[in-house]
Design an enzyme around this catalytic site. Sequence first.
Site, PDB file in Angstrom:
ATOM      1  N   SER A  55      12.007  60.282 -44.214  1.00  0.00           N
ATOM      2  CA  SER A  55      11.300  59.761 -45.374  1.00  0.00           C
ATOM      3  C   SER A  55       9.821  60.118 -45.286  1.00  0.00           C
ATOM      4  O   SER A  55       9.481  61.285 -45.110  1.00  0.00           O
ATOM      5  CB  SER A  55      11.535  58.251 -45.483  1.00  0.00           C
ATOM      6  OG  SER A  55      11.277  57.796 -46.788  1.00  0.00           O
ATOM      7  N   ASP A  57      17.208  59.418 -49.433  1.00  0.00           N
ATOM      8  CA  ASP A  57      16.378  58.993 -48.311  1.00  0.00           C
ATOM      9  C   ASP A  57      17.142  58.919 -46.980  1.00  0.00           C
ATOM     10  O   ASP A  57      18.175  58.263 -46.874  1.00  0.00           O
ATOM     11  CB  ASP A  57      15.812  57.610 -48.651  1.00  0.00           C
ATOM     12  CG  ASP A  57      14.879  57.050 -47.605  1.00  0.00           C
ATOM     13  OD1 ASP A  57      14.328  57.839 -46.821  1.00  0.00           O
ATOM     14  OD2 ASP A  57      14.709  55.823 -47.580  1.00  0.00           O
TER      15      ASP A  57
END
Length: 309
Positions: free
Chosen positions: A47, A160
Amino acid sequence: MSALAGVRPLRIGIALGAGSAAALAEIGALQVLREAGLPVHAVAGTSAGSVVGAAFAAGRLTELHEALTGLSRSQVVRLFDWAWPREGFLHGRRALEYLAPHLGERIEELDLPFAAIATDLERGDEVRLTRGPVFDAVRASIAIPGIFRPWRIDGRLLVDGGLVNPVPVSACRELGCEFVIAMNALRLRPEFEVAASSPHPDADASEAAAPETPEPGLLDVVARASDILAARIATSRLREDPPGFLLQIPVPDVGMFDLHRTAELVEAGRSAASAALPGLRDALARAVPLHRRLFGWPRRSGSRAQLAS
């Protein structure tokens, strides 16, 4: 003499954890390790950690720091392009296009081996992106479900990486690292003992003393829920697969899009890393196999074995 002078390195990797804007504290921690003379051989990021990791692997960490520190709140708002109602609130392209000059172009051309962690939305599998355009890999890794639209690479719809591997220790090992330094700005479960731990700067003496906070907006709710989930997954994975050293970075309470607070976050990372240096040196010394201590170390060569700048 540098703080880590005399430490004969193993193949060292750095795993950079998720955490939205809070993960920008990892910039400061990396600066301290670089100044201490620590050789780094590979980096993996999840991320927001993939953004920092790509810049570090490209040798452009300073440039990323300067680009983020120069942002005002109003400039940050303009970086995020609305995508509603398709698959997520934000495209994420405009923000990454602003940062792209500081992240490198293709992963295989970076100064250091690099992996960005994403999640296959259809299969639920962890995806380690180690080749191809840096932009695509990072864009997939930051695609928080419900906030950023998923990103498609090679036919896979990716979101993600914090859903499966928030602090990617295992990815560093897959890149050939013998000793992994994990950096984490997420709030881990309190029962999980961490290296270089210290009270969170926003912690109160008691819950009763905590001030009331304003009602969060929808984006804040989704972002905070994502961070809670990532922190719980990180706690479990770090317990099952501990790094050689865990640098837990206490950060102030920041929102997902508070990029204008980069200077404050970087300073938090620097403080945590500076305090952790003695412990890191000891952990590295203990990790060196006895035969290497007795008979010396092979000479390393090649640009990808050099410390990113």
